[in-house]
Design an enzyme around this catalytic site. Sequence first.
Site, PDB file in Angstrom:
ATOM      1  N   HIS A  78      11.652   4.512   7.166  1.00 51.47           N
ATOM      2  CA  HIS A  78      12.992   4.109   6.514  1.00 51.47           C
ATOM      3  C   HIS A  78      14.076   3.642   7.489  1.00 51.47           C
ATOM      4  O   HIS A  78      14.946   3.110   7.496  1.00 51.47           O
ATOM      5  CB  HIS A  78      13.505   5.255   5.833  1.00 51.47           C
ATOM      6  CG  HIS A  78      12.551   5.646   4.486  1.00 51.47           C
ATOM      7  ND1 HIS A  78      11.818   7.017   4.817  1.00 51.47           N
ATOM      8  CD2 HIS A  78      12.569   5.405   3.285  1.00 51.47           C
ATOM      9  CE1 HIS A  78      10.984   7.284   3.591  1.00 51.47           C
ATOM     10  NE2 HIS A  78      11.480   6.147   2.840  1.00 51.47           N
ATOM     11  N   LEU A 111       3.352   4.416   7.609  1.00 45.13           N
ATOM     12  CA  LEU A 111       4.167   5.554   7.183  1.00 45.13           C
ATOM     13  C   LEU A 111       4.487   5.591   5.820  1.00 45.13           C
ATOM     14  O   LEU A 111       4.869   4.558   5.138  1.00 45.13           O
ATOM     15  CB  LEU A 111       5.298   5.647   8.041  1.00 45.13           C
ATOM     16  CG  LEU A 111       5.170   5.665   9.647  1.00 45.13           C
ATOM     17  CD1 LEU A 111       6.613   6.052  10.377  1.00 45.13           C
ATOM     18  CD2 LEU A 111       4.277   6.888   9.958  1.00 45.13           C
ATOM     19  N   SER A 156       5.978   8.861   2.781  1.00 42.07           N
ATOM     20  CA  SER A 156       6.405  10.335   2.475  1.00 42.07           C
ATOM     21  C   SER A 156       5.437  10.872   1.836  1.00 42.07           C
ATOM     22  O   SER A 156       5.300  12.336   1.954  1.00 42.07           O
ATOM     23  CB  SER A 156       7.555  10.184   1.347  1.00 42.07           C
ATOM     24  OG  SER A 156       8.874   9.804   2.010  1.00 42.07           O
ATOM     25  N   ARG A 157       4.434  10.124   1.052  1.00 42.15           N
ATOM     26  CA  ARG A 157       3.254  11.048   0.623  1.00 42.15           C
ATOM     27  C   ARG A 157       2.148  11.390   1.664  1.00 42.15           C
ATOM     28  O   ARG A 157       1.478  11.986   1.254  1.00 42.15           O
ATOM     29  CB  ARG A 157       2.525   9.887  -0.655  1.00 42.15           C
ATOM     30  CG  ARG A 157       3.556   9.767  -1.702  1.00 42.15           C
ATOM     31  CD  ARG A 157       2.754   9.215  -2.834  1.00 42.15           C
ATOM     32  NE  ARG A 157       3.579   9.418  -4.161  1.00 42.15           N
ATOM     33  CZ  ARG A 157       4.370   8.397  -4.724  1.00 42.15           C
ATOM     34  NH1 ARG A 157       4.630   7.441  -4.117  1.00 42.15           N
ATOM     35  NH2 ARG A 157       5.069   8.771  -5.802  1.00 42.15           N
ATOM     36  N   ASP A 188       5.734  -1.760   0.677  1.00 40.63           N
ATOM     37  CA  ASP A 188       5.477  -2.009  -0.568  1.00 40.63           C
ATOM     38  C   ASP A 188       5.606  -3.414  -0.904  1.00 40.63           C
ATOM     39  O   ASP A 188       6.869  -3.731  -1.426  1.00 40.63           O
ATOM     40  CB  ASP A 188       6.650  -0.965  -1.143  1.00 40.63           C
ATOM     41  CG  ASP A 188       6.466   0.608  -0.898  1.00 40.63           C
ATOM     42  OD1 ASP A 188       5.391   0.843  -1.320  1.00 40.63           O
ATOM     43  OD2 ASP A 188       7.328   0.955  -0.470  1.00 40.63           O
TER      44      ASP A 188
HETATM   45  O1  PAF Z   1      10.700   2.283  -2.439  1.00 42.93           O
HETATM   46  C1  PAF Z   1      11.443   3.249  -2.722  1.00 42.93           C
HETATM   47  O2  PAF Z   1      11.678   4.145  -2.135  1.00 42.93           O
HETATM   48  C2  PAF Z   1      11.610   3.055  -4.376  1.00 42.93           C
HETATM   49  O3  PAF Z   1      10.894   2.461  -5.139  1.00 42.93           O
HETATM   50  C3  PAF Z   1      13.242   2.341  -4.396  1.00 42.93           C
HETATM   51  C4  PAF Z   1      13.165   1.050  -4.131  1.00 42.93           C
HETATM   52  C5  PAF Z   1      14.132   3.334  -3.457  1.00 42.93           C
HETATM   53  C6  PAF Z   1      13.707   2.671  -5.851  1.00 42.93           C
HETATM   54  O4  PAF Z   1      13.749   3.948  -6.253  1.00 42.93           O
END
Ligand code: PAF
Length: 284
Positions: free
Chosen positions: A36, A185, A187-188, A151
């Site tokens: 992030h 990386l 969160s899960r 993603d």
């Molecule tokens: O990728 C994510 O963390 C989520 O799908 C997002 C884009 C914040 C939408 O909730």
Amino acid sequence: MIVVSDNKALRGHLDSVREQSRVAFVPTMGNLHDGHLSLVHQAKAAADIVVVSIFVNPMQFGKEEDLATYPRTIDADIAALKAADVDVVFTPSIADIYPQGDQAHTAIRVPFLGEPLCGAQRPGHFDGVCTVVYKLFRLVQPDVAVFGEKDLQQLLIIQKMVQDLSLDIDIQQGLTSRAGDGLALSSRNQYLSDAERQIAPRLWQALQQCAKTLRGAANVSAENTLAQASHDLEAAGFTVHYLELRELQTLTTATDLSRDCALFVAATLGTTRLIDNIQISAAG
Ligand code: PAF
């Protein structure tokens, strides 16, 4: 840095600076890691003001999924964003985003791109993602928004939504951040046991190996290569949901590399679902 949870306060603050400043936006569900933060750094390079939202979006979780247990670490997240010199952190409540509940809310659906891969595995997931991202875009009104390539299907869907709905937002893609052993990386990842964490990097290794094989010879069968890799991952302890070669533009199944493609994988280790991908360009 200011932290706001109220829609009106957010709009008031951003309206007062928007005239002179470009605004970049990074939507998140919190539990922030270096992946992030690399999106945040990219956003900082692209604009004057960086807004990060933290909202665990119920609409994108299926009934059997981990909404209740999804890691929430708001204090640590705010400290990390402060250290990264973010300007605004937006932490709306569920009632702010879905005043009558997410089931009663208008949904946005991107056809075709949202249907295969994670869309088939997680019905309604991308409708939930698109709906909340559109809503956050309306509230923040960014010039630029940054989404991670980790993603990749989500990123392609958001790009299509922005194009179809004529939103004037530059969608930038951020490179996937990886641990030293290659695991993307996420969160899960913290759900993994020590033993599973040792096995998890094989997902990325399998993608790299398949990409190498497919790039290596014109007449190699993608189907056989992927079936073998899937079999090897299962033997290592994964339950493979999909390992597929898809065209990047359309996400239709590809059998060769005549167009820009990506390999997509989703697999569970124990109870933890992991996804990853690797892009393979037609040029090699
Ligand atoms: O990728 C994510 O963390 C989520 O799908 C997002 C884009 C914040 C939408 O909730």
